[in-house]
Enzyme design. Sequence first.
Site, PDB file in Angstrom:
ATOM      1  N   GLU A  33      31.203  42.086  36.198  1.00 26.25           N
ATOM      2  CA  GLU A  33      30.058  42.074  37.109  1.00 26.25           C
ATOM      3  C   GLU A  33      29.426  40.687  37.183  1.00 26.25           C
ATOM      4  O   GLU A  33      28.981  40.252  38.243  1.00 26.25           O
ATOM      5  CB  GLU A  33      29.044  43.119  36.667  1.00 26.25           C
ATOM      6  CG  GLU A  33      29.576  44.543  36.805  1.00 26.25           C
ATOM      7  CD  GLU A  33      28.604  45.593  36.326  1.00 26.25           C
ATOM      8  OE1 GLU A  33      28.339  46.534  37.086  1.00 26.25           O
ATOM      9  OE2 GLU A  33      28.103  45.468  35.189  1.00 26.25           O
ATOM     10  N   GLU A  36      33.064  51.237  31.732  1.00 27.22           N
ATOM     11  CA  GLU A  36      31.817  51.886  31.329  1.00 27.22           C
ATOM     12  C   GLU A  36      31.932  53.407  31.246  1.00 27.22           C
ATOM     13  O   GLU A  36      31.417  54.031  30.304  1.00 27.22           O
ATOM     14  CB  GLU A  36      30.687  51.513  32.306  1.00 27.22           C
ATOM     15  CG  GLU A  36      30.102  50.127  32.096  1.00 27.22           C
ATOM     16  CD  GLU A  36      30.834  49.055  32.871  1.00 27.22           C
ATOM     17  OE1 GLU A  36      30.291  47.953  33.011  1.00 27.22           O
ATOM     18  OE2 GLU A  36      31.971  49.311  33.333  1.00 27.22           O
TER      19      GLU A  36
END
Length: 265
Positions: A118, A138
């Site tokens: 990210e 995640e």
Amino acid sequence: MNTNATTSSADDVVLQDIRGEVGIVTLNRPSQRNALNLALRTAMQHALEAMDADPRVLAVVLTGAGGNFCAGRDLKAARDGEPMYATRDDAQKSFNRSSIRKPVIAAIEGYALAGGLELALSCDLLIASREAKFGLPEAKRNLVAIGGGLIRLPRRMPYHVVMEMALLGDHVSADELYRFGVLNRLVDPGAAIENAVALGEQIAASGPSAVRATKQILRRNTEWTSEATAFDAQLAMAEPALNSPDSKEGIAAFIERRAPRWTDR
């Protein structure tokens, strides 16, 4: 400007350097694969803001020490209750959300996972080793990628490909991301930083205020619902550059067949 300037010590969690007109910000927790804890996030934000304010710097490279870009959030720190940001205001103003005015180039070696991917996606250009590994793992830990991955990747890759990547959390090769246009360039292992600096030097040859305006327009373009709105909005962003003395300098340098001398830094 060809002088080098080092502004940090090896013990810092973030290192800062200036090569020519390119600033380099290096995440420096190599034993943790540069995992993001609060100290690292805070120091990185301050370093990027310092580079943005430094008139010597016209482009910025973001990279990681020890052969990895960033393995994401420090889960041990998360387990112990450490927040990602000290305040909500810090989160709102973070690089992941708001970037900086100058172009930022990610130089990626090794792992760019979870928050590390990210972070890379928050940059304006991405250069990666052919051996780099990417992923959004995640969901495997019942976490959610809220650092921009689920927002930015579907705008750059096919929806179903991103869905599989995010739900399975498996590693993805640099070749695959390059094929979809997420990466600008693939380079030999160990060569990402040199190639990123060289790209930054090419950017630095362009007019600084025009580069800032161009980045702002490109990053904001998804906010505009019509072409008419977009044309009005982009003009407001472009006017500082178009009214800058550097516009006349750029034209004069072209006519006189010489390198421009930029002053609006």
